[in-house]
Motif scaffolding. Sequence first.
Motif, PDB file in Angstrom:
ATOM      1  N   PRO A  65      -5.149  19.507   3.419  1.00 51.65           N
ATOM      2  CA  PRO A  65      -4.011  19.213   4.175  1.00 51.65           C
ATOM      3  C   PRO A  65      -4.046  17.920   4.686  1.00 51.65           C
ATOM      4  CG  PRO A  65      -4.707  21.302   4.974  1.00 51.65           C
ATOM      5  CD  PRO A  65      -5.800  20.980   4.136  1.00 51.65           C
ATOM      6  N   GLY A  66      -2.976  16.997   4.576  1.00 52.45           N
ATOM      7  CA  GLY A  66      -2.830  15.493   5.318  1.00 52.45           C
ATOM      8  C   GLY A  66      -3.314  14.599   3.842  1.00 52.45           C
ATOM      9  N   LEU A  67      -3.850  15.094   2.735  1.00 50.23           N
ATOM     10  CA  LEU A  67      -4.235  14.151   1.676  1.00 50.23           C
ATOM     11  C   LEU A  67      -2.882  13.562   1.014  1.00 50.23           C
ATOM     12  CD1 LEU A  67      -6.343  12.946   0.035  1.00 50.23           C
ATOM     13  CD2 LEU A  67      -6.539  14.686  -1.510  1.00 50.23           C
ATOM     14  N   MET A  68      -2.072  14.652   0.678  1.00 54.04           N
ATOM     15  CA  MET A  68      -0.772  14.241  -0.092  1.00 54.04           C
ATOM     16  C   MET A  68      -0.125  12.964   0.748  1.00 54.04           C
ATOM     17  SD  MET A  68      -0.927  15.075  -3.264  1.00 54.04           S
ATOM     18  CE  MET A  68      -2.891  15.072  -3.056  1.00 54.04           C
ATOM     19  N   GLY A  69       0.129  13.511   2.055  1.00 53.24           N
ATOM     20  CA  GLY A  69       0.811  12.904   2.899  1.00 53.24           C
ATOM     21  C   GLY A  69       0.107  11.276   3.360  1.00 53.24           C
ATOM     22  N   GLY A  70      -1.197  11.317   3.371  1.00 49.76           N
ATOM     23  CA  GLY A  70      -1.749   9.939   3.394  1.00 49.76           C
ATOM     24  C   GLY A  70      -1.612   9.240   2.137  1.00 49.76           C
ATOM     25  N   ILE A  71      -1.644   9.584   1.088  1.00 47.03           N
ATOM     26  CA  ILE A  71      -1.643   8.880  -0.230  1.00 47.03           C
ATOM     27  C   ILE A  71      -0.201   8.401  -0.256  1.00 47.03           C
ATOM     28  CG2 ILE A  71      -1.391   9.013  -2.658  1.00 47.03           C
ATOM     29  CD1 ILE A  71      -3.621  10.972  -2.657  1.00 47.03           C
ATOM     30  N   PHE A  72       1.010   9.096   0.029  1.00 47.46           N
ATOM     31  CA  PHE A  72       2.243   8.468  -0.080  1.00 47.46           C
ATOM     32  C   PHE A  72       2.578   7.441   1.038  1.00 47.46           C
ATOM     33  CE2 PHE A  72       6.470   8.782   1.895  1.00 47.46           C
ATOM     34  CZ  PHE A  72       7.305   8.192   0.989  1.00 47.46           C
ATOM     35  N   VAL A  73       1.999   7.842   2.042  1.00 46.42           N
ATOM     36  CA  VAL A  73       2.329   6.865   3.250  1.00 46.42           C
ATOM     37  C   VAL A  73       1.613   5.291   2.813  1.00 46.42           C
ATOM     38  CG1 VAL A  73       2.097   6.153   5.576  1.00 46.42           C
ATOM     39  CG2 VAL A  73       2.638   8.313   5.087  1.00 46.42           C
ATOM     40  N   LEU A  74       0.422   5.399   2.456  1.00 43.59           N
ATOM     41  CA  LEU A  74      -0.201   4.302   1.896  1.00 43.59           C
ATOM     42  C   LEU A  74       0.393   3.478   0.900  1.00 43.59           C
ATOM     43  CD1 LEU A  74      -2.580   2.203   2.073  1.00 43.59           C
ATOM     44  CD2 LEU A  74      -4.189   3.697   0.742  1.00 43.59           C
ATOM     45  N   GLY A  75       0.860   4.430  -0.286  1.00 42.10           N
ATOM     46  CA  GLY A  75       1.435   4.178  -1.415  1.00 42.10           C
ATOM     47  C   GLY A  75       2.663   3.452  -1.175  1.00 42.10           C
ATOM     48  N   TYR A  76       3.576   3.841  -0.332  1.00 41.34           N
ATOM     49  CA  TYR A  76       4.906   3.181  -0.055  1.00 41.34           C
ATOM     50  C   TYR A  76       4.672   1.939   0.758  1.00 41.34           C
ATOM     51  CZ  TYR A  76       9.331   2.306   1.945  1.00 41.34           C
ATOM     52  OH  TYR A  76      10.225   1.586   2.460  1.00 41.34           O
ATOM     53  N   ALA A  77       3.543   2.020   1.585  1.00 39.68           N
ATOM     54  CA  ALA A  77       3.539   0.585   2.302  1.00 39.68           C
ATOM     55  C   ALA A  77       3.127  -0.275   1.487  1.00 39.68           C
ATOM     56  CB  ALA A  77       2.400   0.539   3.338  1.00 39.68           C
ATOM     57  N   LEU A  78       2.230  -0.083   0.379  1.00 45.74           N
ATOM     58  CA  LEU A  78       1.840  -1.325  -0.346  1.00 45.74           C
ATOM     59  C   LEU A  78       3.146  -1.620  -1.471  1.00 45.74           C
ATOM     60  CD1 LEU A  78      -1.641   0.099  -1.588  1.00 45.74           C
ATOM     61  CD2 LEU A  78      -1.060  -1.569  -0.019  1.00 45.74           C
ATOM     62  N   ALA A  79       3.962  -0.405  -1.916  1.00 52.69           N
ATOM     63  CA  ALA A  79       4.996  -0.825  -2.903  1.00 52.69           C
ATOM     64  C   ALA A  79       5.970  -1.533  -2.078  1.00 52.69           C
ATOM     65  CB  ALA A  79       5.645   0.724  -3.441  1.00 52.69           C
ATOM     66  N   THR A 121       8.272 -10.638   6.874  1.00 53.18           N
ATOM     67  CA  THR A 121       9.401 -10.106   7.163  1.00 53.18           C
ATOM     68  C   THR A 121       9.248  -8.630   7.931  1.00 53.18           C
ATOM     69  OG1 THR A 121       9.526  -8.434   5.133  1.00 53.18           O
ATOM     70  CG2 THR A 121      10.364 -10.823   4.986  1.00 53.18           C
ATOM     71  N   MET A 122      10.420  -8.208   8.601  1.00 58.10           N
ATOM     72  CA  MET A 122       9.984  -7.216   9.521  1.00 58.10           C
ATOM     73  C   MET A 122       9.680  -5.993   8.681  1.00 58.10           C
ATOM     74  SD  MET A 122      10.416  -5.373  12.345  1.00 58.10           S
ATOM     75  CE  MET A 122      11.495  -6.526  13.569  1.00 58.10           C
ATOM     76  N   GLY A 123      10.201  -5.744   7.315  1.00 55.58           N
ATOM     77  CA  GLY A 123       9.728  -4.796   6.517  1.00 55.58           C
ATOM     78  C   GLY A 123       8.215  -4.615   6.117  1.00 55.58           C
ATOM     79  N   MET A 124       7.705  -6.074   6.006  1.00 53.04           N
ATOM     80  CA  MET A 124       6.242  -6.041   5.956  1.00 53.04           C
ATOM     81  C   MET A 124       5.592  -5.680   7.146  1.00 53.04           C
ATOM     82  SD  MET A 124       5.798  -9.745   4.124  1.00 53.04           S
ATOM     83  CE  MET A 124       6.551 -10.114   2.309  1.00 53.04           C
ATOM     84  N   LEU A 125       5.941  -5.937   8.302  1.00 57.99           N
ATOM     85  CA  LEU A 125       5.428  -5.804   9.566  1.00 57.99           C
ATOM     86  C   LEU A 125       5.233  -4.188   9.743  1.00 57.99           C
ATOM     87  CD1 LEU A 125       4.225  -7.394  11.995  1.00 57.99           C
ATOM     88  CD2 LEU A 125       6.360  -7.078  13.299  1.00 57.99           C
ATOM     89  N   LEU A 126       6.536  -3.743   9.527  1.00 53.23           N
ATOM     90  CA  LEU A 126       6.468  -2.134   9.802  1.00 53.23           C
ATOM     91  C   LEU A 126       5.472  -1.373   8.848  1.00 53.23           C
ATOM     92  CD1 LEU A 126      10.487  -1.823  10.456  1.00 53.23           C
ATOM     93  CD2 LEU A 126       8.567  -1.529  12.102  1.00 53.23           C
ATOM     94  N   CYS A 127       5.316  -2.239   7.747  1.00 50.03           N
ATOM     95  CA  CYS A 127       4.432  -1.295   6.780  1.00 50.03           C
ATOM     96  C   CYS A 127       3.067  -1.199   7.302  1.00 50.03           C
ATOM     97  CB  CYS A 127       4.396  -1.784   5.325  1.00 50.03           C
ATOM     98  SG  CYS A 127       5.957  -1.447   4.449  1.00 50.03           S
ATOM     99  N   VAL A 128       2.435  -2.233   7.971  1.00 46.58           N
ATOM    100  CA  VAL A 128       1.059  -2.363   8.394  1.00 46.58           C
ATOM    101  C   VAL A 128       0.485  -0.977   9.169  1.00 46.58           C
ATOM    102  CG1 VAL A 128      -0.481  -3.451  10.108  1.00 46.58           C
ATOM    103  CG2 VAL A 128       1.383  -4.764   8.614  1.00 46.58           C
ATOM    104  N   PRO A 129       1.282  -0.475  10.176  1.00 44.48           N
ATOM    105  CA  PRO A 129       0.947   0.727  10.796  1.00 44.48           C
ATOM    106  C   PRO A 129       1.119   1.766   9.805  1.00 44.48           C
ATOM    107  CG  PRO A 129       3.139   0.094  11.553  1.00 44.48           C
ATOM    108  CD  PRO A 129       2.526  -1.181  10.823  1.00 44.48           C
ATOM    109  N   MET A 130       2.016   1.784   8.841  1.00 44.35           N
ATOM    110  CA  MET A 130       1.971   2.886   7.930  1.00 44.35           C
ATOM    111  C   MET A 130       0.955   2.818   6.959  1.00 44.35           C
ATOM    112  SD  MET A 130       5.895   3.021   6.341  1.00 44.35           S
ATOM    113  CE  MET A 130       5.658   4.648   5.483  1.00 44.35           C
ATOM    114  N   ALA A 131       0.490   1.706   6.822  1.00 47.21           N
ATOM    115  CA  ALA A 131      -0.707   1.666   5.606  1.00 47.21           C
ATOM    116  C   ALA A 131      -2.078   2.332   6.298  1.00 47.21           C
ATOM    117  CB  ALA A 131      -0.837   0.292   4.953  1.00 47.21           C
ATOM    118  N   LEU A 132      -2.310   1.900   7.788  1.00 43.52           N
ATOM    119  CA  LEU A 132      -3.480   2.322   8.536  1.00 43.52           C
ATOM    120  C   LEU A 132      -3.339   3.690   8.612  1.00 43.52           C
ATOM    121  CD1 LEU A 132      -3.463  -0.585  11.048  1.00 43.52           C
ATOM    122  CD2 LEU A 132      -4.883  -0.188   9.008  1.00 43.52           C
ATOM    123  N   VAL A 133      -2.152   4.298   8.970  1.00 42.92           N
ATOM    124  CA  VAL A 133      -2.112   5.649   9.255  1.00 42.92           C
ATOM    125  C   VAL A 133      -2.490   6.494   7.989  1.00 42.92           C
ATOM    126  CG1 VAL A 133      -0.357   7.569   9.416  1.00 42.92           C
ATOM    127  CG2 VAL A 133      -0.484   5.549  11.140  1.00 42.92           C
TER     128      VAL A 133
END
Length: 296
Positions: free
Chosen positions: A211-225, A255-267
Amino acid sequence: MPPLLALPFPSIDPVAVAIGPITIKWYALAYIAGLVGGWFYARRLVLADNLWGVVRRPTTADIDDLIVWVALGVVLGGRLGYVLFYNLPLYLADPLEILAIRNGGMSFHGGFLGAVLAMVLFARRRGLGAYTLLDVAAVVVPIGLFFGRIANFVNGELWGRAAPDFAYAVIFPTGGDVPRHPSQLYEALTEGLFLFVVMSMCVHRYGFRRPGLMGGIFVLGYALARTFCEFFREPDRQLGYLFGEGLGPLGGGVTMGMLLCVPMALVGLTYIVLAACGATRPRVPAETTPEETARA
């Protein structure tokens, strides 16, 4: 002078269907396609016995009910996120404009948080694991992202930065006479199609047993993309570049989009590590011995 292969924006009516005073826009159809596609795929996932192990899975009835909760979370969270992150002064001056969703203005990051909150509340109501629902959603969300970014292109909105030397740049009707990167299509391919393939491969490799692995992969992947695509996307006019202008590969800055992706990538990275270490696995009670059964 525009490059010889610069493409004029295709003449597409943003209204897909009009019946008298009732109009349905492509953007609304994109939301519907994303939700229906995600619902259909999620039902298939919960029926796949080989993906679950000892983790309690939601039923197809749970998925049917969850889609309503998620839809509300996406719309309300997306709108509130745009208001708070991208144009707060405007809405403070005219609060009623917050309700004018027809005028546009949705934030993925806000919609993401709204959907997460909806799933956590739904999980508590049904006695399900929140990680489990989030993992299922993580696998299917790229479907909605793909259709949503295609709709952005059809609407001629959220276009990219000026690209006078790019042969396949597009001249958008609201972007002046300057050829621009079709960044909406870049996002459809990376956040949508590519991330969908990655998530499908991961779920068939690891399943939902951690549990949590798929969610983590998605959140990190989205932040990078999303961060990658932000280098090609024109920042919101009312915000511009937050800092570091002139440092990016195409000029520009953060940009704001980049900034909001930082906590997403960490989470995302945090949950990948926790899931890989087994910290999120459900505790399975030890089997009862015959002696213990007799004493009971």
